[in-house]
Scaffold this active site. Sequence first.
Site, PDB file in Angstrom:
ATOM      1  N   ASP A 164      11.345  52.493 -30.839  1.00 59.46           N
ATOM      2  CA  ASP A 164      10.202  51.662 -31.287  1.00 59.46           C
ATOM      3  C   ASP A 164      10.661  50.447 -32.339  1.00 59.46           C
ATOM      4  O   ASP A 164       9.808  49.508 -32.466  1.00 59.46           O
ATOM      5  CB  ASP A 164       9.469  52.581 -32.314  1.00 59.46           C
ATOM      6  N   ARG A 193      -0.147  51.007 -36.834  1.00 58.99           N
ATOM      7  CA  ARG A 193       0.966  51.781 -36.818  1.00 58.99           C
ATOM      8  C   ARG A 193       2.040  51.135 -37.162  1.00 58.99           C
ATOM      9  O   ARG A 193       2.299  50.059 -36.676  1.00 58.99           O
ATOM     10  CB  ARG A 193       1.223  52.296 -35.399  1.00 58.99           C
ATOM     11  N   ARG A 205      -0.238  55.435 -27.093  1.00 54.24           N
ATOM     12  CA  ARG A 205       1.201  55.627 -28.003  1.00 54.24           C
ATOM     13  C   ARG A 205       2.338  55.191 -27.226  1.00 54.24           C
ATOM     14  O   ARG A 205       2.315  55.016 -25.900  1.00 54.24           O
ATOM     15  CB  ARG A 205       1.477  57.087 -28.664  1.00 54.24           C
ATOM     16  N   GLY A 206       3.272  54.850 -27.838  1.00 50.34           N
ATOM     17  CA  GLY A 206       4.650  54.307 -27.119  1.00 50.34           C
ATOM     18  C   GLY A 206       4.694  52.766 -27.525  1.00 50.34           C
ATOM     19  O   GLY A 206       3.599  52.074 -27.252  1.00 50.34           O
ATOM     20  N   ALA A 207       5.606  52.399 -28.184  1.00 50.11           N
ATOM     21  CA  ALA A 207       5.682  50.978 -28.697  1.00 50.11           C
ATOM     22  C   ALA A 207       5.208  49.835 -27.659  1.00 50.11           C
ATOM     23  O   ALA A 207       4.163  49.093 -28.078  1.00 50.11           O
ATOM     24  CB  ALA A 207       6.999  50.671 -29.173  1.00 50.11           C
TER      25      ALA A 207
END
Length: 357
Positions: free
Chosen positions: A245, A95, A52-54
């Site tokens: 994001d 996502r 996770r994390g853009a």
Amino acid sequence: MTPDSTMKVKAIEWQAGTLLLLDQRLLPHQEVWVKCNRVEEVVAGIRDMVVRGAPAIGIAAAYGVALAARTRFAADPDNWKADVEVDLQLLEASRPTAVNLSWAIKQMRRQIQGFQQGRDPFRLLAEFAARIHQADIEANKVMGQLGAKILAEHQEQGREVMTHCNAGALATGGYGTALGVIRAAWEQKLIDRVHVNETRPWWQGSRLTAWELQQEGIPATLHVDSAAAHQMKTSPISWVIVGADRITAEGDVANKIGTYQLAIQALHHGAGLMVVAPTSTLDMDLDYGEDIQIEERAADEVLYAAGQRIGADVEVANPVFDVTPADLVDYLVTEKGVIHRPDKAKLQKLMSHKSMH
């Protein structure tokens, strides 16, 4: 080999044609690496929050495209380019809020278009994904120095900062965006302590950010999300430093849920809000924050903790991002430069490669 393998904390490794993702759902108790040899495994890793994390999502997707091309070419060397488009769309849908995902896939799609049908694309696509990975690390280090310079210019303020969610090495190719600034500021002895919001419902602050800071020996204080205003009132917190994001052309910032209220609290308490993100997070095709698709995740994430039900049987809202209006952002730090009080004209100037610092 993974780019910049000297990093102490990392979320993504590429080894001998296999993508390894550090399972961030299990940190800080276990360090387990998930092996991905097929694009479906990368899609699941992104969707299920293994990674996770853009920026990290974008990098994982780039390697996922290379894996997809390997499978499609092996199955049908003459039609793999058309076949792989299905996989690209699966990755893109994994996502919806983080723009780095679609940005990375766009870069990889451009590479695919240049290939001849009968030519094995895997090695070159994997090398291009590795270049995206390395460029992210280098961009983070530039942003770290630019952000630290802002802190140095405002040394009359308190020497403590607050961060929300995880915008560190785990959320990026390595080093971090918001935590990259914090790392650089700590190295330059500009800050004494980091206040970490726990970040419900996934606890990215308590599980990931606090763990990263602990690994680096940076003093951290962890608190529940609802204690943020109290911490700002009672501690010498001069900055709230966060990642993003998606950032619109007008400068509105989509980030982890809870960022918007921190921005309002920072304004009231005289702390600055610094957003740190690579230009791949800028979506110049979207003007306003209201136009950003906000991901809504399952109710169970709120109703359960560590497998135990904690919530009553009522309707649940679980938006995982919110939008902070541009007029609450003091500084936007990118690898191309710094913008004070971002707006459309300043962002357009930045994206046209003119230096802002």
